[in-house]
Design a protein around this motif. Structure first.
Motif, PDB file in Angstrom:
ATOM      1  N   ALA A   5       0.830  -1.207   0.000  1.00 27.99           N
ATOM      2  CA  ALA A   5       0.000   0.000   0.000  1.00 27.99           C
ATOM      3  C   ALA A   5       0.865   1.257   0.000  1.00 27.99           C
ATOM      4  O   ALA A   5       0.548   2.238  -0.689  1.00 27.99           O
ATOM      5  N   THR A   6       1.963   1.214   0.727  1.00 28.47           N
ATOM      6  CA  THR A   6       2.827   2.399   0.787  1.00 28.47           C
ATOM      7  C   THR A   6       3.468   2.701  -0.568  1.00 28.47           C
ATOM      8  O   THR A   6       3.724   3.862  -0.887  1.00 28.47           O
ATOM      9  N   ASP A   7       3.728   1.663  -1.347  1.00 26.81           N
ATOM     10  CA  ASP A   7       4.268   1.869  -2.697  1.00 26.81           C
ATOM     11  C   ASP A   7       3.247   2.562  -3.591  1.00 26.81           C
ATOM     12  O   ASP A   7       3.583   3.449  -4.369  1.00 26.81           O
ATOM     13  N   VAL A   8       1.989   2.133  -3.470  1.00 20.42           N
ATOM     14  CA  VAL A   8       0.920   2.748  -4.263  1.00 20.42           C
ATOM     15  C   VAL A   8       0.779   4.214  -3.891  1.00 20.42           C
ATOM     16  O   VAL A   8       0.727   5.097  -4.752  1.00 20.42           O
ATOM     17  N   TYR A   9       0.728   4.489  -2.579  1.00 18.59           N
ATOM     18  CA  TYR A   9       0.604   5.879  -2.146  1.00 18.59           C
ATOM     19  C   TYR A   9       1.830   6.698  -2.544  1.00 18.59           C
ATOM     20  O   TYR A   9       1.716   7.873  -2.884  1.00 18.59           O
TER      21      TYR A   9
END
Length: 146
Positions: A5-9
């Motif tokens: 999720a942090t990569d997407v954000y």
């Protein structure tokens, strides 16, 4: 490949920052900010109370007040009192504001279109739907769901 999720954000933030920088360059040597641009875009749909602008743009009322002050000094918006509740400020875009927005909006559309040119119409629809889901999830997670 597992994406966190942090990569997407991180990708969303980088896209926003690059778009923000390019739009700032297109705005040139004005004292106006990106928030000013978004307020003008929102007012193109019609006059709005300041609190509605703040809520729809996910910024504080103080940020909108500062922005509206700048826009009003530049002659791009006007401020009036709501006839039913004199405590409420209604903000409207002026003709000068519409003309200014037309030039900046054209540059914004150009940058946005160029950045998405590698996507098919179906992929753009899918991306839009996915981003809407992300926004709804974020609003729910932060207690701001409407």
């Amino acid at each position: 490949m597992n994406v966190e999720a942090t990569d997407v954000y991180g990708s969303i933030v980088r896209i926003y920052k690059l778009l923000h920088r390019k739009l700032s360059e297109k705005m040139g040597n004005t004292s106006l900010t990106i928030l000013d641009f978004w307020i003008l875009k929102s007012l193109r749909e019609g006059p709005k109370p300041m609190v509605e602008l703040a809520n729809s743009l996910y910024v504080t009322q103080a940020a909108v007040t500062n922005s509206v002050d700048r826009l009003e000094q530049s002659g791009l918006v006007s401020r009036s009192r709501d006839k039913r509740d004199r405590r409420v400020n209604i903000i409207s875009i002026t003709e000068k504001g519409k003309e200014f927005l037309a030039g900046i909006d054209a540059a914004y559309r150009q940058v946005a279109s160029a950045s998405l040119s590698g996507l098919s119409p179906e992929e753009m629809n899918e991306l839009s739907a996915l981003l809407d889901k992300v926004l709804k999830g974020l609003l729910k997670a932060t207690g701001e769901e409407k």
